[in-house]
Write a protein that holds these residues in place. Structure first.
Motif, PDB file in Angstrom:
ATOM      1  N   GLU B 206       0.837  -1.200   0.000  1.00 20.96           N
ATOM      2  CA  GLU B 206       0.000   0.000   0.000  1.00 20.96           C
ATOM      3  C   GLU B 206       0.877   1.257   0.000  1.00 20.96           C
ATOM      4  OE1 GLU B 206      -2.674   0.029   3.296  1.00 20.96           O
ATOM      5  OE2 GLU B 206      -3.511   1.976   2.772  1.00 20.96           O
ATOM      6  N   VAL B 207       1.914   1.236   0.861  1.00 19.29           N
ATOM      7  CA  VAL B 207       2.835   2.373   0.923  1.00 19.29           C
ATOM      8  C   VAL B 207       3.525   2.566  -0.424  1.00 19.29           C
ATOM      9  CG1 VAL B 207       5.013   3.147   1.939  1.00 19.29           C
ATOM     10  CG2 VAL B 207       3.230   2.219   3.396  1.00 19.29           C
ATOM     11  N   MET B 208       3.879   1.463  -1.042  1.00 19.96           N
ATOM     12  CA  MET B 208       4.560   1.527  -2.324  1.00 19.96           C
ATOM     13  C   MET B 208       3.681   2.215  -3.371  1.00 19.96           C
ATOM     14  SD  MET B 208       5.846  -1.611  -4.630  1.00 19.96           S
ATOM     15  CE  MET B 208       4.628  -1.859  -5.879  1.00 19.96           C
ATOM     16  N   ALA B 210       1.158   4.153  -2.880  1.00 20.55           N
ATOM     17  CA  ALA B 210       0.763   5.515  -2.527  1.00 20.55           C
ATOM     18  C   ALA B 210       1.909   6.500  -2.720  1.00 20.55           C
ATOM     19  CB  ALA B 210       0.280   5.557  -1.081  1.00 20.55           C
TER      20      ALA B 210
END
Lengths: 104, 412
Positions: B206-208, B210
């Motif tokens: 998810e961090v990637m 975003a």
């Protein structure tokens, strides 16, 4: 999850308007842009500095963690202003998300 | 009579104008092509001669010289065929030479005079627009791609006789209207919502998506590293106009597909670990973009990271930092954009079970160290997020019951 990602992207675009970059990962370390665009609260700064010293991290690694913390703040559900600095909890999570494989 | 027509050639992901000069003069009969034509363009002589013949325009039995200027740049695309044919037609006074001014010609001729699309149409259209051309003649199949930019009259050409009629003013070809292709049905995208367990790894993905970060997933075999990586692409929003233009240009230069409009999907490239350095970074006899450039504005997925050759892994360092890859060869140098995100997956040790909750690793420590050292420190330094993927517990893998599903629908 896709909605969260889309919202985080929108927050970044709003913050990075007027710069050539679109995502936190693209913000360069040079000329203080990273301190300005990926700001941390004083407590978060202390945590990052202390951990970096403890684990002997390079300035590049610290900059990378700073960007990740910023992304985590952008992903957060609360209505923090997109320009507010990333909090200690975001840095802590960013540190947690950096577990490189190590021989035991 | 000396005549000129205009075409272009591709260098990296930029085009430059090629002036095609044709002259008919005294000397032994024949057609000579000068000006560093190489590769498939070398054979333009035969294609053009045959295509002209089949369309009823036999070349005079005199000495014909065609020059491709600038003569010091190498040109290798058969897309210049059409300009060669038109310059010769003008020098034989079949078409008026002044009609070739302000017109860029781009297409490969087949022996019967019909026009085929040539790779890199979007780059050529961009070059034509920048250099002040008013119209661009391309094969019908690539008219959509050429019309994406606007600011140019795009003439879709079926075959040589049709273009001759247009240039003589007998039957004009109407400019191609840029019509948005019907939106393709969205790719079958898997979200991460139906993935159970693997909380940390899902967060990393998810961090990637975003923030555009680089991610390394490591863990025992079969826990879902590859599955997660393949689903990551479903989280990305479609490319915006500027990024779509860059990606379409690179795809076009690589000849990956005949594009009908812009590439909107975020690219995912997953080269096998036997890839060569030239295949990964770009290069080859005609300096083609490599996997890192094809993953521009998208994701480069390297499964089994330690199995890639040392040269490949170390070569990734510079593009990861700079967002461009500069290929330098004896013939010259060219820069390709390569602002990609790295998503890597690896096992923690050769047997794969180091750190597994239930199984024991059978490797000796030296072997583990050797395996992990294949991925160098400087490369790991460029990874933003690294998480250990541990097997999901059976209870978290179970399909949710009605009750738990009702719970999940709450504030989440």
């Amino acid at each position: 999850m896709r909605t969260r990602v889309t919202r985080a992207r929108a927050r970044q675009l709003a913050r990075l308007r007027g710069t050539p970059w679109r995502t936190n990962a693209e913000v360069p370390a040079a000329a203080g842009s990273i301190e300005r665009l990926c700001a941390l609260t004083p407590a978060a700064e202390r945590l990052l500095a202390a951990t970096a010293e403890h684990r002997g991290w390079s300035p590049r690694t610290q900059h990378r963690l700073r960007r990740v913390a910023r992304t985590l703040a952008d992903l957060a559900d609360d209505d923090r202003c997109p320009r507010a600095p990333a909090a200690e909890a975001d840095v802590a999570q960013a540190l947690h998300l950096r577990a490189l494989p190590e021989a035991e | 009579m000396l005549t000129r027509s205009y075409s272009a050639s591709v260098l990296g992901v930029e085009g430059f104008v090629v002036t095609v000069e044709a002259d008919v003069g005294l000397g032994l009969p024949g057609l000579t092509l000068v000006g560093r034509a190489s590769g498939a363009l070398m054979e333009a002589r035969e294609r053009v001669r045959s295509a002209l013949g089949h369309c009823g325009h036999k070349l005079h039995p005199r000495k014909q010289v065609v020059n491709l200027a600038p003569a010091d740049e190498r040109k290798d695309s058969p897309g210049i065929d059409l300009a060669v044919a038109c310059a010769l037609l003008a020098s034989h006074e079949v078409v008026p030479a002044e009609r070739l001014q302000g017109l860029m010609l781009w297409g490969e001729l087949s022996l019967d005079g019909s026009l085929r699309p040539a790779a890199g149409t979007l780059v050529i259209a961009d070059c034509a627009r920048r250099m002040g051309f008013t119209s661009l003649a391309v094969a019908e199949a690539s008219a959509d791609e050429a019309a994406v930019l606007g600011g140019l009259a795009v003439l879709p050409v079926r075959d040589l006789p049709q273009l001759v009629a247009h240039l003589r003013g007998d039957r004009e070809i109407g400019a191609h209207a840029a019509n948005d292709p019907p939106p393709r049905p969205p790719r079958e995208l898997h979200d991460l919502e139906d993935v159970r367990g693997l909380v940390l790894a899902r967060r990393a993905i998810e961090v990637m998506a975003a923030g555009g970060h680089n991610v390394l997933l490591h863990g025992p075999p079969g826990v879902g590293k590859t599955m997660l990586a393949r689903r990551a692409i479903g989280l990305y929003p479609p490319l915006d106009d500027e990024a779509a233009l860059e990606v379409t240009k690179i795809f076009g230069v690589a000849g990956l597909r005949a594009v009908d409009g812009l590439v909107r999907e975020v690219p995912l490239r997953a080269p096998h670990h036997t890839v060569s350095v030239a295949g990964l970074l770009g290069g080859g006899p005609f300096l083609r973009p490599g996997e890192v450039s094809l993953a521009h504005r998208g994701v480069l997925f390297l499964d089994e990271l330690p199995e890639f050759s040392r040269g490949c892994l170390e070569a990734l360092r510079e593009p990861l930092e700079e967002g461009v890859v500069r290929i330098v060869r004896a013939r010259g140098s060219v820069g390709f954009p390569a602002r990609f995100q790295l998503l890597a997956a690896m096992n923690p040790c050769p047997c794969g079970f180091l750190g597994h909750p239930d199984r024991t690793c059978v490797d000796n420590p030296a072997a583990v160290l050797r395996y992990q050292q294949r991925v160098s420190g400087p490369l790991l330094d460029r990874i933003d997020v690294a998480v250990s993927v541990t097997p999901a517990r059976p209870e978290s893998c179970a399909r949710p019951t009605h009750r738990s599903r009702a719970r999940r629908c709450g504030p989440a």
